[in-house]
Scaffold this motif. Structure first.
Motif, PDB file in Angstrom:
ATOM      1  N   ARG A 131      -9.153  10.020 -30.252  1.00  0.00           N
ATOM      2  CA  ARG A 131      -8.957   8.592 -30.004  1.00  0.00           C
ATOM      3  C   ARG A 131      -8.256   8.353 -28.667  1.00  0.00           C
ATOM      4  NH1 ARG A 131      -9.345   4.257 -32.895  1.00  0.00           N
ATOM      5  NH2 ARG A 131     -10.220   5.483 -34.602  1.00  0.00           N
ATOM      6  N   HIS A 132      -7.216   9.121 -28.399  1.00  0.00           N
ATOM      7  CA  HIS A 132      -6.389   8.840 -27.221  1.00  0.00           C
ATOM      8  C   HIS A 132      -7.085   9.244 -25.922  1.00  0.00           C
ATOM      9  CE1 HIS A 132      -3.730   7.855 -30.331  1.00  0.00           C
ATOM     10  NE2 HIS A 132      -3.465   9.105 -30.686  1.00  0.00           N
ATOM     11  N   VAL A 133      -7.786  10.368 -25.947  1.00  0.00           N
ATOM     12  CA  VAL A 133      -8.491  10.795 -24.731  1.00  0.00           C
ATOM     13  C   VAL A 133      -9.660   9.846 -24.453  1.00  0.00           C
ATOM     14  CG1 VAL A 133      -9.885  12.649 -23.709  1.00  0.00           C
ATOM     15  CG2 VAL A 133      -7.743  13.198 -24.886  1.00  0.00           C
ATOM     16  N   SER A 134     -10.349   9.438 -25.512  1.00  0.00           N
ATOM     17  CA  SER A 134     -11.461   8.485 -25.327  1.00  0.00           C
ATOM     18  C   SER A 134     -10.955   7.173 -24.739  1.00  0.00           C
ATOM     19  CB  SER A 134     -12.144   8.198 -26.667  1.00  0.00           C
ATOM     20  OG  SER A 134     -12.627   9.381 -27.222  1.00  0.00           O
ATOM     21  N   THR A 135      -9.849   6.692 -25.275  1.00  0.00           N
ATOM     22  CA  THR A 135      -9.276   5.437 -24.774  1.00  0.00           C
ATOM     23  C   THR A 135      -8.896   5.575 -23.301  1.00  0.00           C
ATOM     24  OG1 THR A 135      -8.421   4.952 -26.966  1.00  0.00           O
ATOM     25  CG2 THR A 135      -7.428   3.744 -25.147  1.00  0.00           C
ATOM     26  N   LEU A 136      -8.276   6.697 -22.977  1.00  0.00           N
ATOM     27  CA  LEU A 136      -7.857   6.951 -21.597  1.00  0.00           C
ATOM     28  C   LEU A 136      -9.053   6.873 -20.637  1.00  0.00           C
ATOM     29  CD1 LEU A 136      -5.210   7.908 -20.207  1.00  0.00           C
ATOM     30  CD2 LEU A 136      -6.110  10.235 -20.379  1.00  0.00           C
ATOM     31  N   VAL A 152     -13.951   4.652 -30.930  1.00  0.00           N
ATOM     32  CA  VAL A 152     -12.792   5.141 -30.160  1.00  0.00           C
ATOM     33  C   VAL A 152     -12.790   4.624 -28.718  1.00  0.00           C
ATOM     34  CG1 VAL A 152     -12.297   7.200 -31.525  1.00  0.00           C
ATOM     35  CG2 VAL A 152     -14.044   7.328 -29.737  1.00  0.00           C
ATOM     36  N   TYR A 192     -11.881  17.342 -26.584  1.00  0.00           N
ATOM     37  CA  TYR A 192     -10.944  16.724 -27.538  1.00  0.00           C
ATOM     38  C   TYR A 192     -11.627  15.993 -28.696  1.00  0.00           C
ATOM     39  CZ  TYR A 192      -6.943  17.876 -24.643  1.00  0.00           C
ATOM     40  OH  TYR A 192      -5.980  18.559 -23.960  1.00  0.00           O
ATOM     41  N   GLU A 233      -5.408  13.344 -38.224  1.00  0.00           N
ATOM     42  CA  GLU A 233      -4.052  13.895 -38.268  1.00  0.00           C
ATOM     43  C   GLU A 233      -4.082  15.051 -39.279  1.00  0.00           C
ATOM     44  OE1 GLU A 233      -1.303  10.876 -39.441  1.00  0.00           O
ATOM     45  OE2 GLU A 233       0.430  12.202 -39.358  1.00  0.00           O
ATOM     46  N   ALA A 266      -1.171  14.275 -33.114  1.00  0.00           N
ATOM     47  CA  ALA A 266      -1.874  13.203 -32.402  1.00  0.00           C
ATOM     48  C   ALA A 266      -3.374  13.301 -32.648  1.00  0.00           C
ATOM     49  CB  ALA A 266      -1.591  13.315 -30.910  1.00  0.00           C
ATOM     50  N   SER A 313      -6.142  13.225 -30.952  1.00  0.00           N
ATOM     51  CA  SER A 313      -6.477  13.280 -29.516  1.00  0.00           C
ATOM     52  C   SER A 313      -7.831  12.670 -29.206  1.00  0.00           C
ATOM     53  CB  SER A 313      -6.440  14.724 -29.027  1.00  0.00           C
ATOM     54  OG  SER A 313      -5.217  15.299 -29.367  1.00  0.00           O
TER      55      SER A 313
END
Ligand code: R5P
Length: 290
Positions: A105-110, A134, A89, A95, A101, A103
């Protein structure tokens, strides 16, 4: 203890030896409806490293991690690190179309909510300079296989010209060239779709020279195929390929061969028949430091 999955045992064994730690396997069962059941070795020590690359079906592997990490914590693990030699990801870093999304940023955060450290190799950092952008500061550790590949290439093809197919590869090509004492150039790429790319070869003379294309990863192989054709049309005597992450999805490998590519080399960050250099030492050094 180093915990690993059966399909990454080879790299896990090498890493466990480098670290001088015992290795345990997480076994998996897939239920008929697609759910998975994981069995972790028990008891677990307080300090655990999980090795799981996020190549090929990354979504399944993410779910494995989202189950394994809290399970390990529930059984007393206090320090939990993830070694994800390939971090998925990372290319979805903006964007690109309205509403898309980011992704990366969001996968790293997760992952950073589950693991105290996330160690990876050549993550696709293009629009961000560091994983700190991230993940919480210091959580993400980015290593590079480029120097290993550069030295490997210099030994196999002395005097080769290293070519990075696109701007994004510039960072890895420069590092590999420095380590191997090779000259290099970097091209440009515009992507129109999963398999449609338009490439501009770097402005360097490759006539009568051996060219080695280097990139962080090959997925469909279309980026490397376009560059290989161009290098051969410009008179290169041979074209070889070196990547950190050998995903080579679908017909990528036969298509590369058909385009005239001679050797394909990769790091063992992703297990593949092309693996030529080992990242276990690199990862062990980083894990000892952090
Ligand atoms: C993106 O710029 C990456 O560095 C690679 O060049 C890209 O992901 C390769 O993808 P493919 O093999 O599908 O052309």
């Amino acid at each position: 203890m180093l915990l690993a999955f059966d399909d990454e045992q080879e790299l896990a064994t090498r890493l466990a030896i480098e670290l001088g730690r015992p290795m345990g396997l997480i076994t998996r069962h897939r239920f008929p409806d697609g759910e998975i059941r994981l069995v972790l070795p028990k008891p677990l020590p307080v300090d655990v490293i999980v090795l799981r690359g996020l190549q090929h079906q990354p979504n399944d592997r993410l779910v494995e991690l989202l189950i394994a990490a809290p399970a390990a914590r529930a059984w007393g693990v206090r320090r939990l690190a993830l070694v994800a030699p390939y971090l998925a990801y990372m290319r979805q870093d903006m964007e690109f179309t309205p509403g898309e999304a980011v992704s990366q940023r969001h996968v790293s955060t997760l992952l950073s909510t589950q693991f105290d450290r996330v160690v990876t190799v050549d993550p696709h950092l293009h629009r961000i300079a560091s994983l700190d952008e991230v993940m919480p500061a210091g959580c993400g550790v980015a290593l590079s296989a480029a120097p290993l590949l550069g030295r490997w290439i210099a030994a196999q093809v002395p005097g080769a010209v290293l070519v990075g197919p696109d701007e994004e590869s510039g960072q890895w090509v420069a590092e590999a060239a420095r380590a191997g004492g090779l000259t290099h150039g970097v091209g440009r790429k515009v992507r129109f779709g999963d398999t449609q790319v338009q490439l501009a070869f770097p402005d360097i003379d490759v006539k009568g020279r051996a060219v080695v294309l280097l990139d962080d990863m090959a997925s469909t192989g279309r980026t490397l195929i376009g560059s290989a054709r161009e290098a051969l049309e410009r008179g290169a005597t041979s074209v070889d390929v070196a990547v950190t992450h050998a995903l080579f999805n679908g017909d990528a490998l036969p298509s590369l061969r058909a385009a005239g590519v001679r050797h394909v080399w990769s790091s063992n960050a992703v297990p593949h028949e092309s693996n030529a250099v080992c990242v276990a030492g690199l990862m062990a050094t980083a894990l000892r430091r952090h």
